[in-house]
Write an enzyme that holds these catalytic residues in place. Structure first.
Site, mmCIF file in Angstrom:
data_model
loop_
_atom_site.group_PDB
_atom_site.id
_atom_site.type_symbol
_atom_site.label_atom_id
_atom_site.label_comp_id
_atom_site.label_asym_id
_atom_site.label_seq_id
_atom_site.Cartn_x
_atom_site.Cartn_y
_atom_site.Cartn_z
ATOM 1 N N CYS A 159 0.823 -1.221 0.000
ATOM 2 C CA CYS A 159 0.000 0.000 0.000
ATOM 3 C C CYS A 159 0.853 1.266 0.000
ATOM 4 O O CYS A 159 0.332 2.370 -0.139
ATOM 5 C CB CYS A 159 -0.919 0.023 1.213
ATOM 6 S SG CYS A 159 -2.012 -1.382 1.286
ATOM 7 N N HIS A 187 -2.684 7.170 4.064
ATOM 8 C CA HIS A 187 -3.228 5.950 3.464
ATOM 9 C C HIS A 187 -4.513 5.579 4.192
ATOM 10 O O HIS A 187 -4.566 5.597 5.423
ATOM 11 C CB HIS A 187 -2.194 4.819 3.570
ATOM 12 C CG HIS A 187 -2.746 3.497 3.155
ATOM 13 N ND1 HIS A 187 -3.471 3.326 1.993
ATOM 14 C CD2 HIS A 187 -2.710 2.273 3.757
ATOM 15 C CE1 HIS A 187 -3.837 2.064 1.898
ATOM 16 N NE2 HIS A 187 -3.398 1.410 2.953
ATOM 17 N N ASN A 224 -10.293 0.333 1.592
ATOM 18 C CA ASN A 224 -8.837 0.393 1.419
ATOM 19 C C ASN A 224 -8.488 -0.029 -0.015
ATOM 20 O O ASN A 224 -8.622 -1.199 -0.366
ATOM 21 C CB ASN A 224 -8.178 -0.535 2.447
ATOM 22 C CG ASN A 224 -6.667 -0.580 2.331
ATOM 23 O OD1 ASN A 224 -6.083 -0.077 1.366
ATOM 24 N ND2 ASN A 224 -6.017 -1.194 3.297
#
Ligand code: UT7
Length: 323
Positions: free
Chosen positions: A110, A250, A280
């Site tokens: 990520c 994030h 996400n």
């Protein structure tokens, strides 16, 4: 060098928490209170990473008023490429007909978009390239075990893109901070499908092509590295948290975002949130957020922003930038 254009592409199909209540033992109340997610997007069958990422890339180029043929480099941060090889960057290049560009993918979980931004900075700063496209994209619905309630409620699909170019004014990436700790490999992993465990009937039956995650450990790690990375970026630049116009984090869990925001005493409007709408999306969360804020006219030229991400690897990273 600065960001001269942004773009985003999201699938039309929405999956609400209510939809997930019908397939696993979960509830809207659990998902929202533990993660902040209300719904996520899922790519339609028949479409793939390149369909979404090429769309985001085209939009970023249009906003930068740059022709695809003028691109020198295409960098794609993704853990869900269309193929093991060739890279998604090459597929995007073909779609855009950006044939002058070099093209490559970058895998950093990520944190991929942050890693890719720092790579782009090096190429531009050395004078090797002028026009660089950075895409953050993930199609996590394709690597999700839809019977595992501890992961399937978390993820979504999306793509975001930025164009970076040299500019006259004093704008662009001020500094970056990257980190990794390979001891955490097992905490977030897709066990099969690579050369260690190629696809077999056994790997498919045991759902080893889907994400496995130790959520609690990743949560603790995330809170720690977000704090450390931000403190480090700000301290080295001689800045205070209150100097930031925006903090892009994030989007993995609203509780992680809120804890960082409260510690730094930043008001909610300076810390954009899209996890409620998209879940996400791995490498795509930050570039999609950048595009949303820029398109809405809130993120303006000269704004001081920080971005911080963390993920599989383990990896983490942050960028301080004048927009
Ligand atoms: O993108 C980068 C990587 N990802 C992350 O950063 C994720 C970081 N981790 C997290 O966001 C959180 O750890 C999760 C959202 C994944 C989990 O939240 P948690 O508060 O850490 O929950 P937990 O895993 O400790 O589970 C608590 C309980 C368990 O039940 P028992 O053992 O207490 O009876 C789970 O079985 O919640 C249960 N549970 C669920 N219940 C309803 C787990 N998933 C679900 C679910 N619905 N979907």
């Amino acid at each position: 060098m600065a960001v001269t254009g942004t773009g985003a592409a999201l699938p039309g199909q929405r999956v609400t928490n209510g939809d997930l209540e019908k397939i696993v033992d979960t509830s809207d109340a659990w998902i929202f209170s533990r993660t902040g997610i209300r719904e996520r997007r899922k790519l339609e069958e028949g479409l793939s990473n390149v369909d979404l990422s090429a769309g985001a890339a085209r939009m970023a180029l249009q906003n930068a008023r740059l022709e695809p043929q003028e691109l020198d480099l295409i960098l794609v941060a993704t853990v869900t490429p269309d193929y093991m090889t060739p890279s998604t960057a090459c597929l995007i290049q073909a779609r855009l007909e950006a044939f002058r560009a070099a093209a490559m993918d970058l895998s950093a979980g990520c944190t991929g978009f942050i890693y890719a931004l720092s790579v782009a900075k090096q190429f531009i700063q050395t004078g090797a390239y002028r026009n660089v496209l950075v895409v953050g994209v993930d199609i996590l619905s394709r690597v999700t075990n839809w019977e595992d309630r501890s992961t399937c409620v978390l993820f979504g699909d999306g793509a975001g893109a930025v164009v970076l170019q040299p500019v006259e004014e004093d704008r662009g990436i001020i500094s970056f901070q990257l980190g990794s700790d390979g001891r955490g490999v097992d905490l977030l992993l897709i066990p099969a499908g690579g050369s260690a465990r190629p696809a077999s009937i056994e790997t498919v039956t045991n759902r080893l092509h889907a994400i496995q995650m130790n959520g609690n450990e990743i949560f603790k790690f995330a809170v720690r590295v977000v704090e450390e990375t931000l403190d480090d970026l700000l301290e080295k630049a001689g800045l205070e948290p209150g100097d930031l116009d925006f903090l892009f984090l994030h989007q993995a869990n609203l509780r992680i975002i809120d804890s960082a925001r409260k510690r730094l005493k930043l008001p909610p409007e300076r810390v954009p949130v899209n996890i409620d709408r998209y879940g996400n999306m791995s490498s795509a969360t930050i570039p999609v957020s950048l595009h949303e804020e820029a398109a809405a006219g809130r993120l303006k030229k000269g704004a001081l922003i920080a971005m911080v991400a963390f993920g599989a690897g383990l990896t983490w990273g942050g960028v301080l930038m004048k927009w």
